[in-house]
Design an enzyme around this catalytic site. Structure first.
Site, PDB file in Angstrom:
ATOM      1  N   PHE A  18     -40.571  81.404  36.810  1.00  0.00           N
ATOM      2  CA  PHE A  18     -40.527  82.879  36.761  1.00  0.00           C
ATOM      3  C   PHE A  18     -39.935  83.509  38.029  1.00  0.00           C
ATOM      4  CE2 PHE A  18     -44.377  81.377  34.508  1.00  0.00           C
ATOM      5  CZ  PHE A  18     -43.935  81.584  33.207  1.00  0.00           C
ATOM      6  N   GLY A  20     -36.669  83.491  38.663  1.00  0.00           N
ATOM      7  CA  GLY A  20     -35.319  83.994  38.369  1.00  0.00           C
ATOM      8  C   GLY A  20     -34.198  83.041  38.747  1.00  0.00           C
ATOM      9  N   LYS A  21     -34.492  81.743  38.815  1.00  0.00           N
ATOM     10  CA  LYS A  21     -33.473  80.752  39.188  1.00  0.00           C
ATOM     11  C   LYS A  21     -32.306  80.739  38.215  1.00  0.00           C
ATOM     12  CE  LYS A  21     -36.350  77.353  38.952  1.00  0.00           C
ATOM     13  NZ  LYS A  21     -37.535  78.171  38.636  1.00  0.00           N
ATOM     14  N   GLU A  88     -32.027  73.155  35.594  1.00  0.00           N
ATOM     15  CA  GLU A  88     -33.211  72.300  35.409  1.00  0.00           C
ATOM     16  C   GLU A  88     -32.983  70.916  36.016  1.00  0.00           C
ATOM     17  OE1 GLU A  88     -35.954  73.508  34.294  1.00  0.00           O
ATOM     18  OE2 GLU A  88     -35.489  75.153  32.910  1.00  0.00           O
ATOM     19  N   ALA A  89     -32.392  70.895  37.202  1.00  0.00           N
ATOM     20  CA  ALA A  89     -31.965  69.633  37.823  1.00  0.00           C
ATOM     21  C   ALA A  89     -33.126  68.688  38.109  1.00  0.00           C
ATOM     22  CB  ALA A  89     -31.193  69.930  39.113  1.00  0.00           C
ATOM     23  N   CYS A 144     -47.491  86.627  42.113  1.00  0.00           N
ATOM     24  CA  CYS A 144     -48.758  85.999  41.729  1.00  0.00           C
ATOM     25  C   CYS A 144     -49.435  86.829  40.639  1.00  0.00           C
ATOM     26  CB  CYS A 144     -49.663  85.855  42.943  1.00  0.00           C
ATOM     27  SG  CYS A 144     -51.289  85.166  42.533  1.00  0.00           S
ATOM     28  N   CYS A 182     -49.625  82.522  44.094  1.00  0.00           N
ATOM     29  CA  CYS A 182     -49.452  82.396  45.548  1.00  0.00           C
ATOM     30  C   CYS A 182     -50.204  81.143  46.024  1.00  0.00           C
ATOM     31  CB  CYS A 182     -49.971  83.643  46.256  1.00  0.00           C
ATOM     32  SG  CYS A 182     -51.772  83.786  46.203  1.00  0.00           S
TER      33      CYS A 182
HETATM   34 ZN   LIG Z   1     -52.429  85.347  44.623  1.00  0.00          ZN
END
Ligand SMILES: [Zn+2]
Length: 198
Positions: A18, A20-21, A88-89, A144, A182
């Protein structure tokens, strides 16, 4: 203006789920196409979510990508491409490292995207090596889901509860989901750090 290396250059885009890669990979590939560079993208054959031919991000941006199982097969498929994207390496076998080295040696601009860490918070596949070899790294963050702070870890949940360190990667039965967390809210029951054992 964003400076972009012309070739013989390895870029790695990494981070947790999540973050944003894939959007960032697709953005760079589209800009390469606008710059009239011959561009091709690959992804592992096992990643079949949404679409067998596209690099698809969670927000729906896409770029056609060739699914391949063996990284060495990638070298036979690049033809005259100047820019090579790999999504997705982390799922590719270790041969991906030599394949990427060979691509940069041949003068290609290689853009790799993948998870830096697995759900246990441990380095994932060949990503640590690719990050060390990279000429440029972009580490993206998510938010998070517990506290709203910057998230760098992927939380795996099974039936809504944190997955244990030794839970099987392929789950039979049970509902599996993932969230960004986090460092404080990333929970892996059963994980112990060697330094603090006994
Ligand atoms: Zn957190």
């Amino acid at each position: 203006m964003e400076a972009v290396a012309q070739g013989g250059w390895l870029e790695v885009i990494t981070g947790c789920m999540f973050s944003g890669k894939t959007e960032e990979l697709v953005r760079r590939l589209r800009r390469a196409v606008i710059a009239k560079k011959a561009t091709i993208a690959f992804k592992p054959g096992i990643d079949t979510r949404y679409d067998a031919m596209a690099v698809v991000s969670h927000s729906g941006f896409s770029f056609n990508a060739v699914p391949i199982d063996n990284p060495v097969a990638l070298l036979r498929r690049i033809e005259d491409a100047e820019v090579v994207g790999i999504d997705e390496a982390q799922f590719f076998s270790p041969e991906i490292v030599d394949v990427v080295k060979e691509l940069t040696r041949r003068g290609k601009r290689v853009i790799v995207a993948g998870l830096d860490l697995d759900f246990r918070g441990e380095p994932f596949g060949s990503m640590p090596v690719l990050m060390a070899l990279a000429d440029e790294i972009t580490k993206l963050h998510a938010i998070c889901t517990v506290c709203g702070n910057i998230a760098t870890k992927t939380q795996r949940l099974i039936d809504g509860r944190p997955a244990r360190y030794d839970d099987p990667v392929i789950l039979v039965g049970g509902l599996e989901s993932y969230e960004a967390r986090c460092n404080i809210h990333h929970e892996v029951p059963g994980k112990t750090l060697k330094l603090f054992k006994e």
